[in-house]
Design a protein around this motif. Structure first.
Motif, PDB file in Angstrom:
ATOM      1  N   LYS A 421     -62.195  71.863 -49.863  1.00 37.12           N
ATOM      2  CA  LYS A 421     -62.442  70.743 -48.958  1.00 37.12           C
ATOM      3  C   LYS A 421     -63.173  69.624 -49.683  1.00 37.12           C
ATOM      4  CE  LYS A 421     -66.706  72.748 -47.045  1.00 37.12           C
ATOM      5  NZ  LYS A 421     -67.346  73.259 -45.826  1.00 37.12           N
ATOM      6  N   PRO A 422     -62.905  68.375 -49.316  1.00 43.65           N
ATOM      7  CA  PRO A 422     -63.602  67.242 -49.941  1.00 43.65           C
ATOM      8  C   PRO A 422     -64.943  66.988 -49.259  1.00 43.65           C
ATOM      9  CG  PRO A 422     -61.959  66.430 -48.416  1.00 43.65           C
ATOM     10  CD  PRO A 422     -61.870  67.946 -48.368  1.00 43.65           C
ATOM     11  N   SER A 423     -65.638  65.998 -49.759  1.00 46.11           N
ATOM     12  CA  SER A 423     -66.887  65.542 -49.142  1.00 46.11           C
ATOM     13  C   SER A 423     -66.639  64.207 -48.457  1.00 46.11           C
ATOM     14  CB  SER A 423     -67.987  65.404 -50.193  1.00 46.11           C
ATOM     15  OG  SER A 423     -67.643  64.406 -51.142  1.00 46.11           O
ATOM     16  N   LEU A 424     -67.294  63.991 -47.320  1.00 46.62           N
ATOM     17  CA  LEU A 424     -67.129  62.767 -46.539  1.00 46.62           C
ATOM     18  C   LEU A 424     -68.509  62.155 -46.304  1.00 46.62           C
ATOM     19  CD1 LEU A 424     -65.141  60.928 -45.020  1.00 46.62           C
ATOM     20  CD2 LEU A 424     -65.550  62.296 -42.972  1.00 46.62           C
ATOM     21  N   SER A 425     -68.659  60.891 -46.688  1.00 44.08           N
ATOM     22  CA  SER A 425     -69.929  60.189 -46.517  1.00 44.08           C
ATOM     23  C   SER A 425     -69.668  58.818 -45.919  1.00 44.08           C
ATOM     24  CB  SER A 425     -70.667  60.055 -47.857  1.00 44.08           C
ATOM     25  OG  SER A 425     -69.866  59.341 -48.790  1.00 44.08           O
ATOM     26  N   ALA A 426     -70.727  58.202 -45.391  1.00 44.39           N
ATOM     27  CA  ALA A 426     -70.635  56.887 -44.757  1.00 44.39           C
ATOM     28  C   ALA A 426     -71.536  55.912 -45.482  1.00 44.39           C
ATOM     29  CB  ALA A 426     -71.024  56.975 -43.281  1.00 44.39           C
ATOM     30  N   TRP A 427     -71.034  54.691 -45.667  1.00 45.58           N
ATOM     31  CA  TRP A 427     -71.822  53.645 -46.304  1.00 45.58           C
ATOM     32  C   TRP A 427     -71.796  52.393 -45.446  1.00 45.58           C
ATOM     33  CZ3 TRP A 427     -71.397  48.676 -47.957  1.00 45.58           C
ATOM     34  CH2 TRP A 427     -72.411  48.209 -48.793  1.00 45.58           C
ATOM     35  N   PRO A 428     -72.920  51.727 -45.160  1.00 50.76           N
ATOM     36  CA  PRO A 428     -74.277  52.005 -45.668  1.00 50.76           C
ATOM     37  C   PRO A 428     -74.995  53.127 -44.933  1.00 50.76           C
ATOM     38  CG  PRO A 428     -74.296  50.050 -44.304  1.00 50.76           C
ATOM     39  CD  PRO A 428     -72.859  50.464 -44.400  1.00 50.76           C
ATOM     40  N   SER A 429     -74.559  53.471 -43.719  1.00 50.35           N
ATOM     41  CA  SER A 429     -75.178  54.557 -42.970  1.00 50.35           C
ATOM     42  C   SER A 429     -74.187  54.992 -41.901  1.00 50.35           C
ATOM     43  CB  SER A 429     -76.513  54.125 -42.341  1.00 50.35           C
ATOM     44  OG  SER A 429     -76.280  53.175 -41.309  1.00 50.35           O
ATOM     45  N   THR A 430     -74.560  55.995 -41.123  1.00 55.31           N
ATOM     46  CA  THR A 430     -73.689  56.491 -40.055  1.00 55.31           C
ATOM     47  C   THR A 430     -73.927  55.781 -38.732  1.00 55.31           C
ATOM     48  OG1 THR A 430     -75.275  58.244 -39.544  1.00 55.31           O
ATOM     49  CG2 THR A 430     -73.512  58.769 -41.106  1.00 55.31           C
ATOM     50  N   VAL A 431     -74.763  54.747 -38.723  1.00 55.22           N
ATOM     51  CA  VAL A 431     -75.083  54.010 -37.499  1.00 55.22           C
ATOM     52  C   VAL A 431     -74.514  52.604 -37.621  1.00 55.22           C
ATOM     53  CG1 VAL A 431     -76.912  53.190 -35.974  1.00 55.22           C
ATOM     54  CG2 VAL A 431     -77.183  55.357 -37.190  1.00 55.22           C
ATOM     55  N   PHE A 432     -73.704  52.198 -36.663  1.00 59.03           N
ATOM     56  CA  PHE A 432     -73.128  50.863 -36.663  1.00 59.03           C
ATOM     57  C   PHE A 432     -74.218  49.827 -36.380  1.00 59.03           C
ATOM     58  CE2 PHE A 432     -69.084  53.075 -35.975  1.00 59.03           C
ATOM     59  CZ  PHE A 432     -68.267  52.350 -36.837  1.00 59.03           C
ATOM     60  N   LYS A 433     -74.184  48.718 -37.131  1.00 61.24           N
ATOM     61  CA  LYS A 433     -75.013  47.556 -36.851  1.00 61.24           C
ATOM     62  C   LYS A 433     -74.136  46.470 -36.245  1.00 61.24           C
ATOM     63  CE  LYS A 433     -78.712  49.402 -38.497  1.00 61.24           C
ATOM     64  NZ  LYS A 433     -78.147  50.690 -38.848  1.00 61.24           N
ATOM     65  N   LEU A 434     -74.780  45.540 -35.547  1.00 58.77           N
ATOM     66  CA  LEU A 434     -74.046  44.523 -34.799  1.00 58.77           C
ATOM     67  C   LEU A 434     -73.191  43.678 -35.737  1.00 58.77           C
ATOM     68  CD1 LEU A 434     -73.736  43.549 -31.887  1.00 58.77           C
ATOM     69  CD2 LEU A 434     -75.469  41.836 -32.360  1.00 58.77           C
ATOM     70  N   GLY A 435     -71.880  43.667 -35.522  1.00 66.63           N
ATOM     71  CA  GLY A 435     -70.971  42.855 -36.305  1.00 66.63           C
ATOM     72  C   GLY A 435     -70.650  43.415 -37.676  1.00 66.63           C
ATOM     73  N   LYS A 436     -71.126  44.621 -38.010  1.00 68.41           N
ATOM     74  CA  LYS A 436     -70.903  45.207 -39.328  1.00 68.41           C
ATOM     75  C   LYS A 436     -69.875  46.333 -39.236  1.00 68.41           C
ATOM     76  CE  LYS A 436     -74.023  42.569 -41.128  1.00 68.41           C
ATOM     77  NZ  LYS A 436     -73.646  41.462 -42.040  1.00 68.41           N
TER      78      LYS A 436
END
Length: 1241
Positions: A421-436
Motif C-alpha cells: 500500500k502507498p502512503s497518503l498525505s495532505a499539504w499544507p494540512s488536512t483542514v481546509f482554509k477559506l478559499g484555499k
C-alpha cells in the motif's frame, strides 16, 4: 434403413409446426412485430385518498399522432376533442364522480382511413368503488407446453397494486406494482400444472383496504399431455461426411409412434418411425453436410394426441473439429492467493472437454458436458507461483471419427503478488482554509504507471493521476471526507495495490464568516485613506508651485501630518488584526520539493546549466535556492505554479557547492530538498541511493536518483570491480532489481550516472548503502495426501514444500519436544509417511527446513495442519456475510466453515437437483459469492465437505441457512414498548407493523448475521417479547416481513430502532463553539449532545449549587460578563418518559477568558498598540497647534518681514523655477549687490 415421410399426417404436421414455431420464438430465432391499433383508456386523479372526487379520462393512440379523439359512453353519448396540434393523447375531464357519470366508457382516435377500433371498456361504478380491471391473455390460441405465457391486467388508474389469484388458492400467486395502468404476469415454461382459472384484482397503494371488483375469470388450458422424450446421438453429435449416425428417441410410454424433425427444414425433414418398445432409432447411413442442424423428436398415439418436444440436439457434420477458445476470468494476471476461472468456449455441446498445462503430460481436469451449454468452466483456487504457465483446452472425443482436430488458442497465466500500500498525505494540512485548496500526495518508492484516489463517503468516480498529486477544492463543502489511494505498475496493468490508510479532510463549507468580512472591510478602508493622503500631498505641491511663497509653510506641515497618518493607519491595521483574529493558524512545514538540473548542451552540460525546483503542492508563490546553506536566490513565478527555474549559465568554480531548494506558500515553508552537489565542470553530481529492508528469498528494488534528464545508471557492489547491473537512459532515476535476496547479495552498494552523449564520463559514486538479510527463510507449506481426514489403520503422507532446494526438512507434532522425522531432499519438497494411524496421531502438525551447513540457518514454522483420524467428517457451519437478509441487487457471500483444512466444500440448495460448488484445497473456508442478488436466489441452503479423494468417510451436512431478499414489499414500522430504554431485568416488547396480512415477520439486530426471531401472527403486526433483558440486548434493531405465499421475498427494512438496556442513560458529549477561549465581546455556545431522542438537557457550572440552564436542543449560550463565564462545565440529560432518571454527567469542559495566558498576551499587545496610537494623536495635535499659531503672524507681517527670510522662503518654494526670469527681480538684485530690499507679500 429408409426414413418414412407420412403423407396422411398433414394435420399432425401443421399442429407440430405451430408447436415448433412457439419453440423458435422462445429461442429468439424468429422476430415478430406486434402492431396494435386499439387505443388505451385510463383514469387519473389528483386525490389518491379519494380518487372519485376529481377524475380525468385519458385516451392514448398506440402508434401515431392524431388530430381528433372521441369518447363514447354507453354507446350513445359522444364527446370528441380536436386538439390544437396533433398529439398522441388527450384528456377528458369528468370531475367528481356522481351517479350520472357512471357507465361504460370507450374511446377512439382518427386515422387516415377513418376512426380506429374502440378501446377496452372502462366501467365507472358508484363513488367508493374502484373500476373492475380487464383481464386477457396475450395469445390467439391456447398456450402450448414449454412456451411462455403473458397474462395482462388493465387497472384503469396509475400506480395501482395488481394481484393475480388462482382458483383453489387463498393467497395471490403473484403481485406487481407497475408504473402505468397495465401489469404483465408471466408464466414461464407452461406445463399441465399451470392450468386453472385466474382472476385479477387491484387496490390503491395508499389505501390497501380499498379493493376493486374481481376481473372476469380467465381459464388457462395447456395443449399437450404426454411428457417429453429424450434424443441422443450414437456414436456422437459430431461426425464427418460419409459416416453413419443413429438418433435414438426414447419416451416413457410403450406403443407410441415417434417422429423426428429438423428445425432448419420443417416440411422436408418430418420423419416418422414405428417404435421398438418405448424408443425408436433414426438411422443416417451416409451423412451429408446439409444433414447438420437442430433436431427434435416427439411421439403421439393413434388419435394424434402428442407429447412435449424434447430438448434440442445439435448435430455437426464437418471434416474439421470446431476451434475452442480459452479465456481467463477475471484476468490472466492473477494475484497470489486469489481464484481464477478458465472458460473454455466452443460451439459443440455434449462433448467432453480436456484441460492441459504446457510441460505436463497428464490432463489437469476433464468436464463431461452433457448439459446444453456454450461455456465450460475450469477452476483454479488459491493460486500460487506453481500455477503460472500456459494453459489450453480442446474437445476430447469418446468415439472414433475421421475428423481432423483444429488448432486451439492458449492462455498464459501470470501469478503476481499484490503491490504494497502507498502512503497518503495532505499539504499544507488536512483542514481546509477559506478559499484555499489541499493537495493530496500519494507516494510509493518505485516507478508507478498510474495513481487512483477514491472518496469513501460517496459513490463518485475516482480520480487518476500520473505523478500522485490530487488537488482538492472545497466548493460548497464537497471537498471534506475520507480519501484513500492505490496504484498500479506498468508490468501488471490489471493488478491494483493495497489501499492506503484513510485520510480525512475537514474544514468549513466555504462560506465567509462575519469576522473575515469585517477584517477585509477595515483593511480596505485604511488602504483608501492612505491613497487619499497621497493625493492630498500631490495636490499641495501643485498648489505650492502656483501660489509660490504663500503656501510654502503648508508643505512641510502636510508632509508631517501625512507621515503621522500613515503610522497611525499601520498601527490600526495591527490592532484590528489582533482584535478581530479569532483563531491562530498553525503553519506546518510542507513536504520537501524535488531539485534537478537541465541543460541545452547534452555534449557539454556545464556550458549552460539550469536548476529546477518542483513543489509537491498544486500552487506555490515563491521558490528559494540555497547554496551551502547560506547564500540564496529567490524567484517568484508570474502565476502560482508547481516548479521554478534557476538559471546558472556556464558552470564555473564559483558555482561549485551543495544546493538545496525550498518552496513557499504564504507563510508556509517546505522542508529542504535533497542535496545537489556541483563539484566542477568535468564531474557530474553524485546520485542518491536508497532501498527498503531486504528479506531473504524476496525481491528487492534499489533506487538510484540522478540530477539530469536522460541519464544512464550503473550499480556497483563493494569488492566487485565491474558494475553489477547497468540501465540505459531512463530519466532522472532508475530501479535496480535483485530477483531473490541470498547471503551472497549482502554487502555495500553504490551507484553512478552518466549522460547519454558521454557514456564513458561517469559521476562521483553515491554514498554507500548496506544490505543485510534477515536471519530466517520464508515458512514452508504443509499438505496431507490424500487428505487431512484419515480412517483408523490407514496411511497418510504429509508433504512439506519449501522455497529453496537442497535443504533438510523436519516434521513436528504439537505437544512433542523433538521432531518426529527428518529427511534431506535434493529438491524443495519432502514427503513424511505416517503408517497405520490411530487416535493418538490426531493433532496439529508443522514442518521446517534448514541449511545443511554449519550455520543451520532455518525457516519459520509452517502453518499448522490438523490431521483427523476418524470415520466421520466433523459437521461444518454455514453462514452468510454480511447477513442472511440481503437487499435486492446487493452482493452476499455464503461461507462454509469447518475445522478440517485442505478439503473443499459443496453448497446445496433445497428443492434443486443441482448444486453450486467452490473448491478450497488449502483454506478451511469455502466462499460462495452471489452477486446482484434477486428473487431467484432466495431459499434454504446447506453445505458439506467435498473431499477430492476417494474415501469411505461419512460426511455430515451443515446447518440450514435461510437466504431472505428484501426490497420486494413496502417497509414495516418498528416500535418499542414501553420505550427504547429499559433497566436490566425488565421486560420489553418490539412491535413490527406490516401492510399485508398472512405474513411472516423477522426481527433483525445490527452486527448479527442471522435473524434473531421469526413470527407468523394473525393480522398485520408481530409482537416480539424480550423478557429480562440485559446489556447484551442493547443495539440497533429492525424488522422485515414476507408473504407466506412467497417465502423469503421480503419487504424493505424498517427504520432502525436503537435499544438501551441500562440503569442510567449513557453520558452525553459537551463541546464549545467556536472555541473554549472567550474573545472580547463574544459569547460561547456550549453544545450538549446525547444518543437518545426526546430528552431535556441541563448545564452545570463548577462552584454553583443550582443548575445553570435547561435546554431541549442542548445549546447553551455563555457570556463572560465580569469574568463569570470562565470555569469548568458539564451537562447531563433525562428522558421525557422517565423524568426522575438522569444520565451520567459529561466529561468536564473548561472555558478560559481574560484570566488565561492567551488573553493576557492579547490584552498586552492591544494595550501597547493603543498607547502608541494615543501618543501619535497627541503629537499630531501639538504640531497642528504650533502651525496654527504661525499662520496669523505671517498674514500681518507685511513689509516688516525681513527680506532675507522672505528670500530664503521664496528659494525654498521656487528652487525648481525658471532660470530665465527677469534679472531685475528682487532675488537677482539681492544676489548681485548684497542690498537688502523689502519684498512685498
Amino acid at each position: 434403413m429408409t426414413l418414412d415421410r407420412p403423407g396422411e399426417g398433414a394435420t399432425m404436421l401443421r399442429t407440430f409446426t405451430l408447436l415448433l414455431f412457439c419453440i423458435r420464438l422462445s429461442l429468439g430465432m424468429i422476430p415478430i412485430a406486434m402492431i396494435q391499433s386499439q387505443p388505451e383508456l385510463w383514469i387519473e386523479t389528483n386525490y389518491p385518498q379519494a380518487p372519485w372526487e376529481n377524475i380525468t379520462l385519458w385516451c392514448k393512440s398506440p402508434s401515431r399522432i392524431s388530430s381528433k379523439f372521441l369518447l363514447l359512453k354507453d354507446k350513445t353519448q359522444m364527446t370528441w376533442i380536436r386538439p390544437s396540434h396533433k398529439t398522441f393523447q388527450v384528456s377528458f375531464p369528468i370531475g367528481a364522480l356522481t351517479q350520472s357519470n357512471t357507465g361504460l366508457y370507450r374511446c377512439c382516435y382518427w386515422k387516415e382511413t377513418g376512426w380506429s377500433e374502440p378501446s377496452k371498456v372502462l366501467e365507472l361504478e358508484a363513488p367508493g368503488q374502484l373500476p373492475k380491471p380487464t383481464f386477457w391473455i396475450q395469445a390467439e390460441t391456447s398456450p402450448l407446453p414449454g412456451c411462455n405465457v403473458n397474462i395482462l391486467c388493465h387497472g384503469w388508474l396509475q400506480d395501482l397494486v395488481f394481484m393475480l389469484f388462482k382458483e383453489g388458492y387463498a393467497e395471490p400467486v403473484d403481485y406487481q406494482v407497475p408504473t402505468g395502468t397495465v401489469a404483465i404476469f408471466s408464466i414461464a415454461n407452461m406445463t399441465p400444472e399451470s392450468e386453472g382459472v385466474y382472476i385479477c384484482r387491484t387496490h390503491i397503494q395508499m389505501l390497501p383496504t380499498l379493493w376493486s371488483e374481481p376481473s372476469n375469470p380467465l381459464k388457462l388450458t395447456v395443449a399437450g399431455l404426454y411428457p417429453k422424450p429424450t434424443l441422443t446421438a450414437y456414436p456422437g453429435p459430431i461426425m464427418a461426411p460419409g459416416e453413419s449416425l443413429n438418433l435414438r428417441c426414447q419416451g416413457p410410454i410403450y406403443g407410441m409412434t415417434f417422429a423426428l424433425i429438423r428445425l432448419e427444414d420443417l416440411e422436408k425433414s418430418f420423419y416418422r418411425k414405428r417404435p421398438l418398445k418405448n424408443e425408436a432409432y433414426f438411422f443416417f447411413r451416409a451423412l451429408k453436410i446439409h444433414d447438420a442442424g437442430h433436431y427434435l423428436c416427439f411421439y403421439y398415439d393413434g388419435s394424434y394426441r402428442g407429447s412435449l418436444l424434447n430438448d434440442i440436439l445439435k448435430i455437426w457434420v464437418t471434416d474439421t473439429f470446431p476451434k475452442t477458445w480459452l479465456l481467463a476470468q477475471p484476468s490472466p494476471v492473477v494475484q497470489m492467493g486469489q481464484n481464477v476461472s478458465l472458460w473454455c468456449q466452443g460451439p459443440v455441446d455434449g462433448v467432453e472437454l480436456a484441460f492441459y498445462k504446457k510441460g505436463e503430460d497428464k490432463t489437469l481436469q476433464l468436464l463431461d458436458t452433457t448439459s446444453i451449454s456454450d461455456d465450460e468452466l475450469f477452476f483454479l483456487n488459491n493460486v500460487t507461483y506453481s500455477d503460472a504457465g500456459i494453459y489450453s483446452c480442446h474437445y476430447l472425443l469418446s468415439w472414433n471419427t475421421s475428423i481432423r482436430m483444429s488448432s486451439h488458442n492458449t492462455v498464459e497465466l501470470v501469478v503476481v503478488d499484490k503491490p504494497p500500500k502507498p502512503s497518503l498525505s495532505a499539504w499544507p494540512s488536512t483542514v481546509f482554509k477559506l478559499g484555499k485548496v489541499i493537495t493530496l500526495q500519494c507516494r510509493v518508492p518505485q516507478p508507478v504507471l498510474e495513481f487512483c484516489l477514491e472518496w469513501e463517503e460517496r459513490a463518485t468516480s475516482p480520480k487518476f493521476s500520473v505523478d500522485g498529486d490530487f488537488i482538492i477544492s472545497n466548493v460548497e463543502g464537497k471537498g471534506t471526507g475520507t480519501n484513500s489511494c492505490s496504484y498500479r505498475i506498468e508490468a501488471h496493468l490489471n493488478i491494483w495495490s493495497h489501499r492506503s490508510e484513510p485520510l480525512k479532510l475537514m474544514g468549513p463549507a466555504g462560506f465567509l464568516t462575519w469576522n473575515y468580512v469585517l477584517n477585509e472591510a477595515i483593511r480596505l478602508s485604511l488602504i483608501m485613506q492612505l491613497v487619499a493622503l497621497l493625493l492630498v500631498v500631490l495636490w499641495i505641491r501643485w498648489k505650492c508651485r502656483r501660489l509660490r511663497i504663500r503656501e510654502a509653510w503648508l508643505l512641510g506641515t502636510a508632509q508631517g501630518v501625512t507621515m503621522l497618518f500613515i503610522l497611525t493607519a499601520l498601527l490600526c491595521c495591527g490592532l484590528c488584526n489582533g482584535v478581530l483574529t479569532e483563531e491562530t493558524e498553525i503553519i506546518m512545514p510542507t513536504p520537501k520539493p524535488e531539485l534537478w538540473a537541465e541543460t541545452n548542451f547534452p555534449l557539454a552540460p556545464w556550458k549552460n546549466l539550469t536548476l529546477w525546483c518542483r513543489s509537491p503542492s498544486g500552487s506555490t508563490k515563491e521558490f528559494v535556492l540555497l547554496k551551502d546553506g547560506t547564500g540564496w536566490i529567490a524567484t517568484r513565478p508570474a502565476s502560482e505554479q508547481v516548479r521554478a527555474a534557476f538559471p546558472l549559465g556556464a558552470l564555473t568554480q564559483s558555482h561549485t557547492g551543495s544546493y538545496h531548494c525550498h518552496s513557499w506558500e504564504e507563510m508556509a515553508v517546505s522542508e529542504p530538498s535533497e542535496a545537489l552537489e556541483l563539484v566542477g565542470t568535468d564531474v557530474l553530481p553524485k546520485p542518491v541511493i536508497s532501498a527498503s529492508p531486504p528479506v531473504r528469498g524476496q525481491e528487492l528494488q534499489i533506487r538510484c536518483k540522478g540530477w539530469l534528464a536522460d541519464m544512464g545508471f550503473a550499480l556497483y557492489k563493494e569488492g566487485v570491480q565491474e558494475p553489477v547491473q547497468q540501465l540505459g537512459a531512463l530519466g532522472r532515476e532508475a530501479f535496480f532489481t535483485i530477483q531473490r535476496m541470498e547471503d551472497k547479495d549482502e554487502g555495500n552498494y553504490s551507484c553512478r550516472t552518466h549522460t547519454e552523449k558521454h557514456p564513458f564520463k561517469w559521476s562521483e559514486p553515491s554514498e554507500p548503502l548496506e544490505l543485510v538479510i534477515k536471519e530466517f527463510y520464508p515458512k514452508p507449506t504443509l499438505l496431507a495426501q490424500p487428505g487431512p481426514v484419515v480412517l483408523p489403520g490407514k496411511n497418510v503422507t504429509l508433504r512439506c514444500q519449501g522455497a529453496f532446494q537442497g535443504m533438510r526438512f523436519a516434521l513436528l507434532q504439537e505437544g512433542t519436544q523433538v521432531p518426529l522425522q527428518f529427511q534431506s531432499a535434493s529438491g524443495n519438497v519432502a514427503d513424511f509417511l505416517l503408517h497405520t494411524v490411530g487416535a493418538d496421531d490426531s493433532g496439529n502438525y508443522s514442518c521446517v527446513y534448514y541449511e545443511t551447513t554449519m550455520s543451520n540457518r532455518g525457516s519459520y514454522l509452517s502453518k499448522p495442519l490438523m490431521i483427523w483420524v476418524t470415520d466421520t467428517f466433523p459437521k461444518p457451519w454455514l453462514f452468510a456475510e454480511p447477513s442472511s437478509v440481503v437487499p435486492m441487487g446487493q452482493n452476499v457471500t455464503l461461507w462454509c466453515q469447518g475445522p478440517v483444512h485442505g478439503v473443499g466444500y459443496i453448497l446445496h440448495k433445497e428443492i434443486e437437483a443441482t448444486s453450486v460448488q467452490l473448491w478450497g484445497s488449502i483454506s478451511n473456508d469455502g466462499a460462495f459469492p452471489i452477486t446482484n442478488i434477486s428473487g431467484a436466489n432466495i431459499g434454504r441452503y446447506s453445505c458439506c465437505y467435498h473431499p477430492d479423494w476417494t474415501s469411505p468417510i461419512k460426511i455430515q451436512p451443515s446447518n440450514t441457512l435461510e437466504l431472505i431478499v428484501t426490497g420486494l414489499l413496502p417497509k414495516p414500522s418498528l416500535l418499542a414498548q414501553p420505550g427504547p430504554m429499559v433497566a436490566p431485568g425488565e421486560n420489553m416488547t418490539l412491535q413490527c407493523q406490516g401492510e399485508l396480512p398472512d405474513s411472516t415477520f423477522v426481527l433483525l439486530k445490527k452486527g448479527t448475521q442471522e435473524p434473531l426471531r421469526q413470527q407468523r401472527p394473525r393480522g398485520y403486526r408481530a409482537d416480539f417479547w424480550m423478557p429480562a433483558v440485559s446489556s447484551e440486548d442493547s443495539g440497533m434493531y429492525s424488522c422485515v416481513y414476507y408473504l407466506d405465499s412467497a417465502p423469503f421475498a421480503a419487504s424493505n427494512h424498517s427504520d432502525s430502532l436503537e435499544i438501551w438496556v441500562t440503569d442510567k442513560p449513557p453520558k452525553p458529549s459537551l463541546s464549545a463553539w467556536p472555541s473554549t477561549v472567550f474573545k472580547l465581546g463574544k459569547d460561547i455556545t456550549l453544545q450538549c449532545r446525547g444518543p437518545l431522542p426526546g430528552v431535556e438537557f441541563v448545564l452545570e457550572h463548577d462552584g454553583e449549587e443550582a443548575p445553570q440552564q435547561f435546554s431541549e436542543d442542548g445549546d447553551f449560550v455563555i457570556n463572560n460578563v465580569e469574568g463569570k463565564g470562565i470555569g469548568n462545565y458539564s451537562c447531563s440529560y433525562r428522558l421525557q418518559a422517565y423524568p426522575d432518571i438522569w444520565s451520567e454527567p459529561s466529561d468536564p469542559l473548561e472555558l478560559v477568558g481574560a484570566a488565561g495566558p492567551a488573553a493576557q498576551e492579547c490584552t498586552v499587545g492591544n494595550i501597547v498598540r493603543s498607547t502608541l496610537i494615543v501618543v501619535v494623536v497627541v503629537a499630531l495635535g501639538v504640531v497642528l497647534a504650533i502651525e496654527w499659531k504661525k499662520w496669523p503672524r505671517l498674514r500681518t507681517r507685511g513689509s516688516e518681514t525681513d527680506g532675507r527670510d522672505q528670500t530664503i522662503a521664496l528659494e525654498e518654494c521656487n528652487q525648481e523655477g525658471d532660470l530665465g526670469t527677469n534679472t531685475n527681480s528682487p532675488s537677482s538684485i539681492s544676489q548681485g549687490t548684497s542690498v537688502e530690499l523689502p519684498v512685498p507679500i
